[in-house]
Design a protein around this motif. Structure first.
Motif, PDB file in Angstrom:
ATOM      1  N   PHE A 122       0.872  -1.180   0.000  1.00  0.00           N
ATOM      2  CA  PHE A 122       0.000   0.000   0.000  1.00  0.00           C
ATOM      3  C   PHE A 122       0.909   1.230   0.000  1.00  0.00           C
ATOM      4  O   PHE A 122       1.504   1.575   1.014  1.00  0.00           O
ATOM      5  N   ALA A 123       1.012   1.885  -1.153  1.00  0.00           N
ATOM      6  CA  ALA A 123       1.956   2.985  -1.307  1.00  0.00           C
ATOM      7  C   ALA A 123       1.251   4.196  -1.898  1.00  0.00           C
ATOM      8  O   ALA A 123       0.353   4.072  -2.724  1.00  0.00           O
ATOM      9  N   THR A 124       1.689   5.385  -1.481  1.00  0.00           N
ATOM     10  CA  THR A 124       1.079   6.626  -1.944  1.00  0.00           C
ATOM     11  C   THR A 124       2.152   7.551  -2.504  1.00  0.00           C
ATOM     12  O   THR A 124       3.314   7.498  -2.110  1.00  0.00           O
ATOM     13  N   CYS A 125       1.732   8.431  -3.417  1.00  0.00           N
ATOM     14  CA  CYS A 125       2.631   9.486  -3.905  1.00  0.00           C
ATOM     15  C   CYS A 125       1.964  10.851  -3.879  1.00  0.00           C
ATOM     16  O   CYS A 125       2.636  11.862  -4.100  1.00  0.00           O
ATOM     17  N   GLU A 126       0.653  10.891  -3.624  1.00  0.00           N
ATOM     18  CA  GLU A 126      -0.037  12.174  -3.586  1.00  0.00           C
ATOM     19  C   GLU A 126      -1.023  12.249  -2.428  1.00  0.00           C
ATOM     20  O   GLU A 126      -2.237  12.333  -2.606  1.00  0.00           O
ATOM     21  N   LEU A 127      -0.493  12.181  -1.208  1.00  0.00           N
ATOM     22  CA  LEU A 127      -1.275  12.622  -0.061  1.00  0.00           C
ATOM     23  C   LEU A 127      -1.244  14.141  -0.094  1.00  0.00           C
ATOM     24  O   LEU A 127      -0.175  14.750  -0.178  1.00  0.00           O
ATOM     25  N   GLY A 128      -2.402  14.758  -0.046  1.00  0.00           N
ATOM     26  CA  GLY A 128      -2.443  16.201  -0.230  1.00  0.00           C
ATOM     27  C   GLY A 128      -1.692  16.942   0.860  1.00  0.00           C
ATOM     28  O   GLY A 128      -2.112  16.957   2.020  1.00  0.00           O
ATOM     29  N   GLY A 129      -0.569  17.559   0.487  1.00  0.00           N
ATOM     30  CA  GLY A 129       0.158  18.399   1.432  1.00  0.00           C
ATOM     31  C   GLY A 129      -0.509  19.742   1.635  1.00  0.00           C
ATOM     32  O   GLY A 129      -0.102  20.536   2.486  1.00  0.00           O
ATOM     33  N   GLY A 130      -1.533  20.007   0.865  1.00  0.00           N
ATOM     34  CA  GLY A 130      -2.332  21.222   0.910  1.00  0.00           C
ATOM     35  C   GLY A 130      -3.348  21.106  -0.205  1.00  0.00           C
ATOM     36  O   GLY A 130      -3.846  20.018  -0.481  1.00  0.00           O
ATOM     37  N   MET A 131      -3.630  22.194  -0.900  1.00  0.00           N
ATOM     38  CA  MET A 131      -4.517  22.137  -2.054  1.00  0.00           C
ATOM     39  C   MET A 131      -4.378  23.428  -2.855  1.00  0.00           C
ATOM     40  O   MET A 131      -4.326  24.528  -2.297  1.00  0.00           O
ATOM     41  N   HIS A 132      -4.326  23.259  -4.182  1.00  0.00           N
ATOM     42  CA  HIS A 132      -4.309  24.380  -5.104  1.00  0.00           C
ATOM     43  C   HIS A 132      -5.716  24.978  -5.173  1.00  0.00           C
ATOM     44  O   HIS A 132      -6.668  24.412  -4.628  1.00  0.00           O
ATOM     45  N   VAL A 133      -5.837  26.109  -5.856  1.00  0.00           N
ATOM     46  CA  VAL A 133      -7.143  26.728  -6.064  1.00  0.00           C
ATOM     47  C   VAL A 133      -7.369  26.935  -7.556  1.00  0.00           C
ATOM     48  O   VAL A 133      -6.426  27.152  -8.318  1.00  0.00           O
ATOM     49  N   ALA A 134      -8.613  26.841  -7.972  1.00  0.00           N
ATOM     50  CA  ALA A 134      -9.028  27.221  -9.314  1.00  0.00           C
ATOM     51  C   ALA A 134      -9.956  28.423  -9.192  1.00  0.00           C
ATOM     52  O   ALA A 134     -10.407  28.774  -8.095  1.00  0.00           O
ATOM     53  N   TYR A 135     -10.236  29.057 -10.332  1.00  0.00           N
ATOM     54  CA  TYR A 135     -11.077  30.248 -10.233  1.00  0.00           C
ATOM     55  C   TYR A 135     -12.445  29.913  -9.665  1.00  0.00           C
ATOM     56  O   TYR A 135     -12.957  30.619  -8.778  1.00  0.00           O
ATOM     57  N   HIS A 136     -13.030  28.815 -10.117  1.00  0.00           N
ATOM     58  CA  HIS A 136     -14.412  28.517  -9.741  1.00  0.00           C
ATOM     59  C   HIS A 136     -14.528  27.907  -8.354  1.00  0.00           C
ATOM     60  O   HIS A 136     -15.573  27.970  -7.736  1.00  0.00           O
ATOM     61  N   ARG A 137     -13.426  27.323  -7.850  1.00  0.00           N
ATOM     62  CA  ARG A 137     -13.487  26.590  -6.582  1.00  0.00           C
ATOM     63  C   ARG A 137     -12.167  26.744  -5.851  1.00  0.00           C
ATOM     64  O   ARG A 137     -11.107  26.409  -6.390  1.00  0.00           O
ATOM     65  N   ARG A 138     -12.219  27.176  -4.572  1.00  0.00           N
ATOM     66  CA  ARG A 138     -11.016  27.538  -3.831  1.00  0.00           C
ATOM     67  C   ARG A 138     -11.050  26.912  -2.438  1.00  0.00           C
ATOM     68  O   ARG A 138     -11.477  27.547  -1.471  1.00  0.00           O
ATOM     69  N   PRO A 139     -10.616  25.657  -2.319  1.00  0.00           N
ATOM     70  CA  PRO A 139     -10.677  24.971  -1.021  1.00  0.00           C
ATOM     71  C   PRO A 139      -9.772  25.627   0.028  1.00  0.00           C
ATOM     72  O   PRO A 139      -8.786  26.289  -0.296  1.00  0.00           O
ATOM     73  N   LEU A 140     -10.123  25.408   1.277  1.00  0.00           N
ATOM     74  CA  LEU A 140      -9.362  25.937   2.410  1.00  0.00           C
ATOM     75  C   LEU A 140      -8.904  24.765   3.270  1.00  0.00           C
ATOM     76  O   LEU A 140      -9.419  24.539   4.365  1.00  0.00           O
ATOM     77  N   VAL A 141      -7.970  23.993   2.758  1.00  0.00           N
ATOM     78  CA  VAL A 141      -7.441  22.836   3.487  1.00  0.00           C
ATOM     79  C   VAL A 141      -6.491  23.332   4.572  1.00  0.00           C
ATOM     80  O   VAL A 141      -5.602  24.159   4.319  1.00  0.00           O
ATOM     81  N   GLY A 168      -2.586   1.151   6.859  1.00  0.00           N
ATOM     82  CA  GLY A 168      -1.642   0.204   6.297  1.00  0.00           C
ATOM     83  C   GLY A 168      -0.642   0.754   5.318  1.00  0.00           C
ATOM     84  O   GLY A 168       0.145  -0.005   4.732  1.00  0.00           O
ATOM     85  N   SER A 169      -0.598   2.055   5.106  1.00  0.00           N
ATOM     86  CA  SER A 169       0.353   2.618   4.150  1.00  0.00           C
ATOM     87  C   SER A 169       1.787   2.284   4.551  1.00  0.00           C
ATOM     88  O   SER A 169       2.154   2.379   5.729  1.00  0.00           O
ATOM     89  N   VAL A 170       2.597   1.935   3.554  1.00  0.00           N
ATOM     90  CA  VAL A 170       4.023   1.684   3.782  1.00  0.00           C
ATOM     91  C   VAL A 170       4.887   2.615   2.942  1.00  0.00           C
ATOM     92  O   VAL A 170       6.096   2.417   2.827  1.00  0.00           O
ATOM     93  N   TRP A 171       4.264   3.643   2.351  1.00  0.00           N
ATOM     94  CA  TRP A 171       5.019   4.681   1.647  1.00  0.00           C
ATOM     95  C   TRP A 171       4.173   5.940   1.715  1.00  0.00           C
ATOM     96  O   TRP A 171       3.096   6.020   1.144  1.00  0.00           O
ATOM     97  N   GLN A 172       4.684   6.941   2.448  1.00  0.00           N
ATOM     98  CA  GLN A 172       3.980   8.209   2.611  1.00  0.00           C
ATOM     99  C   GLN A 172       4.557   9.216   1.618  1.00  0.00           C
ATOM    100  O   GLN A 172       5.682   9.687   1.779  1.00  0.00           O
ATOM    101  N   GLY A 173       3.781   9.550   0.582  1.00  0.00           N
ATOM    102  CA  GLY A 173       4.233  10.502  -0.416  1.00  0.00           C
ATOM    103  C   GLY A 173       3.288  11.684  -0.490  1.00  0.00           C
ATOM    104  O   GLY A 173       2.074  11.517  -0.598  1.00  0.00           O
ATOM    105  N   TYR A 174       3.840  12.916  -0.434  1.00  0.00           N
ATOM    106  CA  TYR A 174       3.025  14.134  -0.351  1.00  0.00           C
ATOM    107  C   TYR A 174       3.127  14.962  -1.632  1.00  0.00           C
ATOM    108  O   TYR A 174       4.205  15.130  -2.203  1.00  0.00           O
TER     109      TYR A 174
END
Length: 832
Positions: free
Chosen positions: A301-320, A336-342
């Protein structure tokens, strides 16, 4: 099997030892034996874990884009990444940046991939190279050069004409890595092929073969696996998890599937990430309500894109938030992750190329308009080097994973509880059958918070032994996530049976734990243990344990001295409060690893400490404490006579095992240049566009407010960096220095930072002009409900110049290995 007594809320679970893992032979360099399993630093993969040097390994990887950062900031960003507990960085190779015109390959300036990889190695970081050729990364045409798009080839397929161009690009890229691969003793340990390609497994396999034919040999070959992607057997699928997404519709609240990432679950995939691109660019539409695949027991179980934050687009602007990021990351470990990638770990700035800005946009066929320059992503390290709170929260997890990864990686996961019901306790156990960790969470983002949990107590059957933690039920506050140890070996024969505090780090005979606000700390030790210092001991109800409660408040001076086991092993347990725990580092200082507490962001470089701070004063503590700590440079542009010390260091402190110094930082501070402005502005008519008809970023600036700011030259010199920080409310902003557009910002509730440092002379001559378009609620832009403006218009609450100083501290190492005696009072020893 789990049971629950609803009258007492006591939970119990039996865990089984892990089944043997099988080695995966298709991922690495087994074809020529260059990374054989018996080499000293071999990297291998099994069906359950990754291994390094024959031991299970949990890599911690963060995305850093060298081509989106000024080259002179590379070392600083990599230093913070390493200090943050990363052991690997990942980076896209954007084709459009390196071959702007056909056959004209560029690897100079901040495009020097080789120099970036070499510099990462000097900071102790390995590298995963994301080769493309299509990268996404919110880049124009996914990173494809315009000239390639204009040829109308069948890109992202095995079309021969396309593959010929890919081979040339790959060949140039791989040439930059000659001598730098893991097999050659270098830092490049992995390569990602393509990105977010869902239905072309044969093409992905071709790309790997092409890279190998051109000479690339790495232990790990990966591809993104989310969205139900079809990944060939020669690539390891890596997954993603985001707290929110700018790619959702403006009418969507908190995305439904994001909630899965805050529960312990066997679900790895996320069908919502990039779903708009799948539909718009690839014509792939997943059925409504389609379920992500469950756990695969044949791959780690490996990851490469755990959200380290979040980008914004014009129509939608999350506040993570920082807490959103940290809780999600820990939930993945508990699942169970064995690779933490952000993604991202460090923000950057979009490039400007021969065809203009290189961000994705509706004009280039995407569903979304994103800022033309800013790619801050609200990452742990920001676009201009701002070190944010989640850098510290994540480091707490990474220090623990560095110590415990070899034990934790092969542990099985048993999910004890946690459905979509916000009133149900969410918990899991990772265990090797005899020891492990109990994971508990009451955290979910503020859009859908979950409840506190009264009377929490869990019994875990470990190899026939019942471990109950805590010994008396505790109330778990809302908004926390914890991993409590079960039968944790402090030393030979000295076992921490359970604790209501988290393991942070250990160094020699010192173990550091972190308390959780609102939960009393209890340490339960097996057998007869002598307790002194800040601990008060009693015999456990079972007659075979020693229960320790704290006799003083958690903090740097809360030190519990333990002695026990067959050989009388001695261990010092430092219990930090939650705030102080976020200032803990483990860094190599003056020739040895030390624990460091610093209220300013810090990293190690050549045995020295490098502080970056906008505060005029910082406090630094070290354990073991050196004899002294002296400033050796500030690099703040201060015009001081040779040899004159401008940074005043005072210390050491007493009443603690730590040596503590206070640093007066030259050149740091915040200075206001404007406030309370309400300029008039008129919004252009809203427009829609792109393949899914979303709101488009304005192009008409004729009605924008123009705010001219004079910035005194004295605020721009004598420091390492000068940021302009704008606290404002509106829609879209642009910043100009003379005729140069230097920054842009889609307002989303946070301040707008822009770096004036590269423009010092121009700012002194021309000032800064802000162009600001007003907020108009009726337009339908989505921002977090917590920050929706009360009225339409533009408001500039404040504009500050934030002066960030760089201070280098050197330790006198005559006292290497010596720790200062604790002044903590000693409690009577109690034997269990």
């Amino acid at each position: 099997m789990t049971t629950q007594d609803t009258s007492t809320t006591t939970r119990s679970v039996s865990v089984a030892p892990p089944v043997p893992a099988e080695r995966l032979t298709f991922l690495g360099e087994s074809t020529d034996g260059t990374d054989s399993a018996d080499s000293a630093d071999s990297i291998q993969a099994t069906t359950r874990t990754l291994e390094r040097g024959g031991a299970p390994w949990i890599p911690v990887t963060g995305e850093v884009h060298y081509s989106r950062l000024p080259r002179e900031r590379w070392s600083e960003v990599l230093g913070h990444a390493r200090a943050g507990g990363l052991d690997t960085v990942a980076t896209y190779v954007f084709w459009q940046a390196h071959e702007p015109t056909p056959g004209d390959f560029r690897w100079d300036g901040n495009l020097d991939l080789r120099a970036f990889v070499e510099l990462a190695a000097t900071h102790g970081l390995d590298v995963v190279v994301r080769l493309g050729p299509w990268a996404h990364g919110e880049a124009r045409y996914g990173g494809f050069p315009d000239w390639l798009v204009e040829r109308g080839l069948r890109t992202r397929t095995d079309d021969p004409a396309y593959l010929d161009l890919v081979r040339a690009f790959y060949g140039q890229t791989i040439a930059q890595l000659t001598g730098l691969t893991h097999a050659e003793g270098g830092p490049v340990v992995g390569a990602q092929i393509e990105n977010e390609l869902y239905d072309q497994p044969g093409h992905l396999a071709t790309l790997r073969r092409t890279a190998e034919d051109l000479g690339l040999r790495v232990p790990l070959w990966t591809a993104t696996g989310w969205g139900g992607a079809q990944v060939p057997g020669t690539l390891l699928p890596l997954y993603s998890a985001y707290a929110d997404g700018f790619w959702e519709e403006s009418t969507t609240g908190w995305p439904e599937f994001s909630a899965v990432h805050y529960r312990y679950s066997a679900v790895r995939d996320d069908l919502t990430v990039g779903a708009d691109l799948r539909e718009a660019l690839d014509g792939i539409v997943l059925e409504q309500g389609a379920q992500a695949p469950l756990d695969r027991d044949d791959l780690p179980f490996a990851t490469c894109e755990l959200g380290g934050g979040m980008h914004v687009a014009y129509h939608r602007r999350p506040l993570v938030t920082a807490d959103d990021v940290a809780a999600l990351a820990l939930a993945k470990v508990g699942s169970g992750s064995v690779w933490q990638g952000y993604y991202m770990y460090a923000g950057g700035t979009q490039r400007v190329g021969p065809h203009g800005t290189e961000q994705e946009s509706q004009a280039t066929g995407y569903p979304n308009d994103v800022p033309t320059l800013s790619y801050d992503f609200h990452a742990p390290v920001g676009e201009h080097g701002q070190v944010r709170r989640h850098h510290h929260l994540l480091r707490r997890q990474h220090l623990w994973l560095a110590d415990e990864g070899a034990r934790l990686a092969p542990m099985t996961v048993t999910v004890g509880g946690g459905s979509a019901d916000p009133d149900e306790l969410r918990w899991s156990v990772r265990s090797d059958g005899r020891s492990g960790y109990l994971f508990l969470t009451t955290y979910q983002p503020s859009a859908a918070p979950i409840s506190a949990q009264p009377g929490v107590q869990v019994t875990v059957d470990l190899d026939g032994e019942q471990v109950t933690t805590p010994t008396r039920p505790v109330d778990l506050p809302a908004g926390v996530s914890v991993a409590w140890p079960l039968r944790y070996a402090l030393a030979e024969g000295l076992v921490l049976r359970s604790a209501t505090a988290q393991v942070l780090a250990r160094l020699d005979d010192v173990v550091v734990l972190a308390a959780t606000d609102g939960v009393d700390v209890e340490l339960v030790l097996e057998g007869e243990v002598s307790v002194a210092g800040a601990g008060s001991a009693t015999r456990g109800d079972d007659g075979h344990t020693t229960v320790v409660t704290l006799a003083r408040t958690p903090g740097r001076g809360c030190v519990v001295d333990l002695r026990g086991g067959a050989h009388g092993a001695a261990v010092r347990v430092v219990v930090l409060d939650d705030t102080t725990a976020s200032t803990l580092y483990r860094l190599e200082v003056a020739g040895r690893e030390r624990l460091v507490l610093s209220d300013a962001p810090v990293y190690a470089l050549d045995g020295d400490l490098v502080l970056h701070t906008d505060a005029p004063q910082a406090t630094v503590s070290l354990l073991p404490a050196p004899e002294g700590l002296e400033p050796v440079g500030s690099s703040n542009g201060v015009d001081a006579p040779a040899g004159q010390v401008r940074d005043d260091v005072r210390g050491p402190g007493a009443a603690s095992p730590w040596g503590t110094w206070t640093v007066d930082v030259v050149g740091a501070g915040t200075h206001r240049v404007a406030a309370g402005l309400r300029p008039d502005a008129t919004a252009p008519a809203p427009a829609r566009g792109g393949p899914v008809d979303r709101l488009s970023a304005p192009t008409d600036w004729t009605g924008a407010a123009r705010v001219h700011l004079d910035v005194p030259d004295a605020l721009l010199t004598g420091t390492d960096r000068a940021l302009l920080r704008v606290a404002w409310t509106g829609d879209v902003g642009r910043a100009w220095v003379g005729e140069h557009l230097v920054s842009d910002h889609f307002w989303h509730g946070r301040v707008w930072d822009l770096d004036l440092t590269p423009w010092r002379e121009e700012v002194a001559a021309h000032g800064v002009v802000l162009e600001l378009l007003p907020w108009v609620g009726a337009t339908g832009v989505r921002v977090d409900p917590a920050v929706v403006p009360a009225a339409d218009g533009v408001e500039v609450r404040s504009v500050d110049v934030v002066r960030v100083a760089r201070t280098v501290l050197r330790a006198d190492d005559h006292g290497v290995g010596q720790s200062r005696p604790s002044s903590v009072s000693t409690a009577g020893a109690v034997k269990g």
